[in-house]
Design a protein around this motif. Sequence first.
Motif, short mmCIF file in Angstrom:
data_model
loop_
_atom_site.label_atom_id
_atom_site.label_comp_id
_atom_site.label_asym_id
_atom_site.label_seq_id
_atom_site.Cartn_x
_atom_site.Cartn_y
_atom_site.Cartn_z
N PRO A 105 1.12 -1.51 -0.04
CA PRO A 105 0.01 -0.16 0.00
C PRO A 105 0.94 1.41 0.04
O PRO A 105 -0.01 2.08 -0.20
CB PRO A 105 -0.36 -0.37 1.30
CG PRO A 105 0.21 -1.04 2.10
CD PRO A 105 0.83 -2.40 0.86
N ASN A 106 2.02 1.73 0.48
CA ASN A 106 2.90 2.42 0.40
C ASN A 106 3.81 2.37 -0.44
O ASN A 106 4.54 3.31 -0.49
CB ASN A 106 3.89 2.15 1.92
CG ASN A 106 2.11 2.29 3.16
OD1 ASN A 106 1.26 3.05 3.10
ND2 ASN A 106 2.86 1.12 3.93
N GLY A 107 3.76 1.97 -1.45
CA GLY A 107 4.85 1.42 -2.75
C GLY A 107 5.89 0.45 -2.59
O GLY A 107 6.50 -0.44 -3.85
N THR A 154 -6.87 -2.04 -5.65
CA THR A 154 -6.16 -1.51 -4.80
C THR A 154 -6.53 -0.60 -3.23
O THR A 154 -7.28 0.40 -3.34
CB THR A 154 -5.04 -0.58 -5.77
OG1 THR A 154 -5.72 0.62 -5.59
CG2 THR A 154 -4.42 -1.67 -7.14
N ALA A 155 -5.20 -0.73 -2.84
CA ALA A 155 -5.21 0.08 -1.51
C ALA A 155 -5.68 1.81 -1.47
O ALA A 155 -5.90 2.13 -1.23
CB ALA A 155 -4.32 0.51 -0.27
N ARG A 156 -4.60 1.91 -2.92
CA ARG A 156 -5.29 3.96 -3.08
C ARG A 156 -7.17 3.93 -3.90
O ARG A 156 -7.20 5.17 -2.95
CB ARG A 156 -3.89 4.58 -4.69
CG ARG A 156 -4.23 5.61 -4.57
CD ARG A 156 -3.30 5.82 -5.95
NE ARG A 156 -3.32 5.34 -6.74
CZ ARG A 156 -4.40 5.79 -8.27
NH1 ARG A 156 -5.19 6.82 -7.70
NH2 ARG A 156 -4.90 5.64 -9.39
N LYS A 157 -6.94 3.32 -4.44
CA LYS A 157 -8.68 3.32 -5.02
C LYS A 157 -9.98 3.46 -4.17
O LYS A 157 -10.54 3.55 -4.20
CB LYS A 157 -8.83 2.57 -5.69
CG LYS A 157 -7.65 2.53 -6.84
CD LYS A 157 -8.66 1.76 -8.43
CE LYS A 157 -7.78 2.08 -10.03
NZ LYS A 157 -6.97 0.97 -10.34
N GLU A 159 -8.97 4.68 -0.79
CA GLU A 159 -9.35 5.88 -0.31
C GLU A 159 -10.25 6.24 -0.81
O GLU A 159 -11.31 6.61 -0.05
CB GLU A 159 -7.71 6.16 -0.04
CG GLU A 159 -6.80 5.97 0.76
CD GLU A 159 -4.89 6.52 0.53
OE1 GLU A 159 -5.26 7.31 -0.31
OE2 GLU A 159 -4.42 5.49 1.37
N GLN A 160 -10.39 6.61 -2.25
CA GLN A 160 -11.35 6.99 -2.78
C GLN A 160 -12.69 6.35 -2.55
O GLN A 160 -13.74 7.19 -2.19
CB GLN A 160 -11.46 7.04 -4.13
CG GLN A 160 -9.92 7.25 -4.34
CD GLN A 160 -9.62 6.98 -6.32
OE1 GLN A 160 -10.22 6.25 -6.61
NE2 GLN A 160 -7.99 7.62 -6.56
N HIS A 219 -0.76 -5.91 -7.38
CA HIS A 219 -0.94 -5.19 -5.78
C HIS A 219 -1.26 -5.42 -4.65
O HIS A 219 -2.05 -6.72 -4.67
CB HIS A 219 -1.99 -3.48 -6.27
CG HIS A 219 -0.96 -2.94 -7.14
ND1 HIS A 219 -0.36 -1.80 -6.98
CD2 HIS A 219 -1.98 -2.73 -8.86
CE1 HIS A 219 0.06 -1.42 -8.27
NE2 HIS A 219 -0.98 -1.73 -9.21
#
Length: 246
Positions: A105-107, A154-157, A159-160, A219
């Motif tokens: 999640p943090n790259g 994914t973890a980034r999406k 968040e949205q 991911h």
Amino acid sequence: MSKKYKGKTCAYCAVAESVTGDHVVCRNFFPENMRRGLPKAPACASCNGEKSKLEHYLTTLLPFCSTHPSGLKGQAELVRRRIQKNEPLRKKLAEGMGRIEVQGPNGESNDLLALPFDGAQYLEYLALVVRGLVWWEWNCVVPPDYLVQVVGMTARKFEQFEKHVLSLGSAERRTGNFANGGLTYTGSSAPDDRAFTTWKVDLYDGLFLATDDLSGKKHQLVAGVLTGPPALAETFDRFVEWGSTT
């Protein structure tokens, strides 16, 4: 069995009469010393049986997806026995085993053992779990015609998703923490419709499930869940389509 769970409307199909109290998340997901007090909901015989089939598969595979003490660390011997008893699954795992590089999640990059996994069964199971949690937290059965949408992203999406969707039912929020963090959740319910809910449910303090995107990278996969009136379908689909392009 307590009368609290028998003779009620089944929390899973929302139609049949319950005959038992079902653990919303199966006790076999956790070591024996962490099973106390897990959420329960009324279940009919048919739903209890179908849910058990999913749990038989998932309690064998999901412990591999986390380093949490309630996962493989806490029940390696139990998982080994389950695999030995299921020869077709054992062969499938042996044939599909390998190693992959997964972006966290943090790259960060993680080199992990990879096992073949049917993610659709996990998403199907989460839909049932959330139906059970709605009953556990608000003593409410999600109507059979309501949406129960589970979306992996994914973890980034995610968040949205939390920002744009999980706020829909934010009038009353409930949280749960069981099995020493082996099962945690946050759920929100609308004030005028308790069956209109949004959820984030984690097993083993977060699962490391990997999926390919268009770039070919892998991911960590996160799931969000929505229950609500059928009229939300178009709005939800628009979000999913938008989220897939951002």
